[in-house]
Design an enzyme around this catalytic site. Structure first.
Site, mmCIF file in Angstrom:
data_model
loop_
_atom_site.group_PDB
_atom_site.id
_atom_site.type_symbol
_atom_site.label_atom_id
_atom_site.label_comp_id
_atom_site.label_asym_id
_atom_site.label_seq_id
_atom_site.Cartn_x
_atom_site.Cartn_y
_atom_site.Cartn_z
ATOM 1 N N ARG A 105 0.809 -1.215 0.000
ATOM 2 C CA ARG A 105 0.000 0.000 0.000
ATOM 3 C C ARG A 105 0.846 1.271 0.000
ATOM 4 N NH1 ARG A 105 -4.257 -1.658 4.699
ATOM 5 N NH2 ARG A 105 -2.490 -2.957 5.361
ATOM 6 N N GLN A 106 2.146 1.118 0.235
ATOM 7 C CA GLN A 106 3.051 2.262 0.167
ATOM 8 C C GLN A 106 3.787 2.217 -1.172
ATOM 9 O OE1 GLN A 106 5.328 3.148 3.772
ATOM 10 N NE2 GLN A 106 4.121 1.625 4.885
ATOM 11 N N LYS A 204 -16.419 6.665 -2.522
ATOM 12 C CA LYS A 204 -16.264 7.133 -1.143
ATOM 13 C C LYS A 204 -15.369 8.366 -1.095
ATOM 14 C CE LYS A 204 -12.369 4.042 -0.188
ATOM 15 N NZ LYS A 204 -11.927 2.846 0.507
ATOM 16 N N ARG A 206 -12.937 10.146 1.626
ATOM 17 C CA ARG A 206 -12.271 9.865 2.890
ATOM 18 C C ARG A 206 -11.644 11.148 3.441
ATOM 19 N NH1 ARG A 206 -10.232 4.868 4.714
ATOM 20 N NH2 ARG A 206 -10.364 3.967 2.633
ATOM 21 N N ASP A 230 -12.676 -6.789 -3.254
ATOM 22 C CA ASP A 230 -11.547 -5.898 -2.973
ATOM 23 C C ASP A 230 -10.325 -6.757 -2.690
ATOM 24 O OD1 ASP A 230 -10.243 -3.512 -2.746
ATOM 25 O OD2 ASP A 230 -11.347 -2.787 -1.009
ATOM 26 N N ASP A 234 -8.788 -4.493 6.041
ATOM 27 C CA ASP A 234 -7.943 -4.205 7.191
ATOM 28 C C ASP A 234 -8.812 -4.063 8.441
ATOM 29 O OD1 ASP A 234 -6.047 -3.366 9.010
ATOM 30 O OD2 ASP A 234 -5.064 -1.983 7.638
ATOM 31 N N ALA A 236 -12.012 -3.146 8.267
ATOM 32 C CA ALA A 236 -13.367 -3.476 7.801
ATOM 33 C C ALA A 236 -14.355 -2.328 7.923
ATOM 34 C CB ALA A 236 -13.918 -4.719 8.506
ATOM 35 N N GLY A 237 -13.885 -1.123 8.272
ATOM 36 C CA GLY A 237 -14.797 0.013 8.395
ATOM 37 C C GLY A 237 -15.451 0.385 7.077
#
Length: 336
Positions: A105-106, A204, A206, A230, A234, A236-237
């Protein structure tokens, strides 16, 4: 140099059950035992990692099975030290089998004065002696370009497609695939194409990591059985909020198929109490007892696909053939 008669597998501590399952499936495909080689990967009292290989690996084609999941730094160091040990033991080739690629993710500088940690990890793997990487569903496909060695990026969507075709048999006409954000449209479109289903998007906004300000559904989901797809779950929010929004827009039920179940913090509790009927994860990250005990979470195996991929790499045959449902269907017969 000895004749290499079998691929040699070695595993760290990140996901031993998956490594052992891959070894079993490889044995089945080969028709002869292919065991994890005898080695110890342990820690000294101060946390230093030590690796000792008890078998001769000179001239062998070695496959290190190690996800760099939580604890990411420990598991990454295990992988690097195992690679160094094998290189210094004159292994012919070292392939890192990373079902989950940590730090993915980085993959870019989102802000000033931040690192590109995925590139750093790529450099470290190559420097340690890794000559090929086998992974699944990289968070960003361009990470393959961070390496100057071959990278085989497998996809979970063919496995998910097989599972969906079985689980929703007789009601596929009501199924709609949903991407939880605009960035995941390509992944969702791929799955939708495989099961011949329409596609919708949850857009979304954010405010900051972990918090969602607003969600908008793009597409008509009324009367549909929505399947959110997906790569990572992580906390799950986002996932649970998207499920609520879809039901508010007329969906009859919501399911989710996620490649990598990081499931940190309150994730399991959120999913258990959510409106989602089911969450399907792969075993690329070893599921915790809490995950295994959740009533609406189910695990699908990746060992058959990874075992066949390892054999294809060892044989010098196509890995991309495993992207096709027709190729995976015989491998997963009787499993899903």
């Amino acid at each position: 140099m000895p004749t290499v008669v079998e691929p040699k597998l070695i595993a760290g501590n990140a996901n031993r059950p998956l490594a052992e399952a891959i070894a079993r499936r490889t044995s089945i495909y080969r028709g002869r035992p292919v065991d994890l080689i005898n080695a110890r990967v342990e820690r000294f009292n101060d946390g230093e990692i030590f690796v000792e290989v008890f078998e001769n690996v000179r001239g062998e084609d070695m496959f290190i099975i190690q996800s760099t999941s939580n604890p990411a730094n420990d598991n990454l160091m295990e992988l690097l030290i195992m690679a160094d040990a094998l290189r210094r033991s004159s292994a012919q080739r070292i392939t890192a089998v990373m079902p989950y690629f940590g730090y993915a993710r980085q993959d870019r500088r989102a802000k000033a004065r931040t690192p590109i940690s995925a590139k750093l990890v790529a450099n470290m793997l190559v420097e340690a002696g890794v000559e090929r990487v086998l992974t699944m569903d990289l968070h960003a496909a361009q990470i393959q370009g961070f390496f100057d060695i071959p990278v085989d990026n497998l996809y979970a969507s063919p496995i998910f497609a097989l599972d969906i075709l079985k689980q929703f048999e007789g009601s596929l006409g009501d199924v709609m695939v949903v991407s939880p954000d605009v960035g995941g449209v390509a992944r969702a479109r791929e799955l939708a194409k495989r099961i011949n289903a329409p596609l919708s998007i949850v857009d979304k906004r954010r405010e900051k990591p972990g918090e969602i300000a607003e969600m908008t559904v793009i597409g008509n989901v009324e009367g549909k059985k929505c399947i959110i797809v997906d790569d990572i779950c992580d906390t799950a929010g986002t996932l649970c909020k998207a499920a609520e929004v879809l039901l508010e827009h007329g969906a009859t039920e919501v399911h989710a198929y996620i490649s990598h179940g990081v499931m940190s913090g309150p994730a399991v509790e959120r999913v258990s109490n959510s409106v989602m009927k089911s969450l399907v994860l792969t075993d690329s990250i070893q599921p915790t007892d809490e995950v295994m005990g959740a009533p609406n979470i189910r695990i699908v195996p990746t060992a058959p696909m990874f075992a066949q991929s390892i054999l294809n790499i060892w044989n010098g045959t196509s890995v991309s053939s495993l992207f096709e449902t027709d190729t995976l269907e015989p491998i997963y017969e009787g499993i899903l």
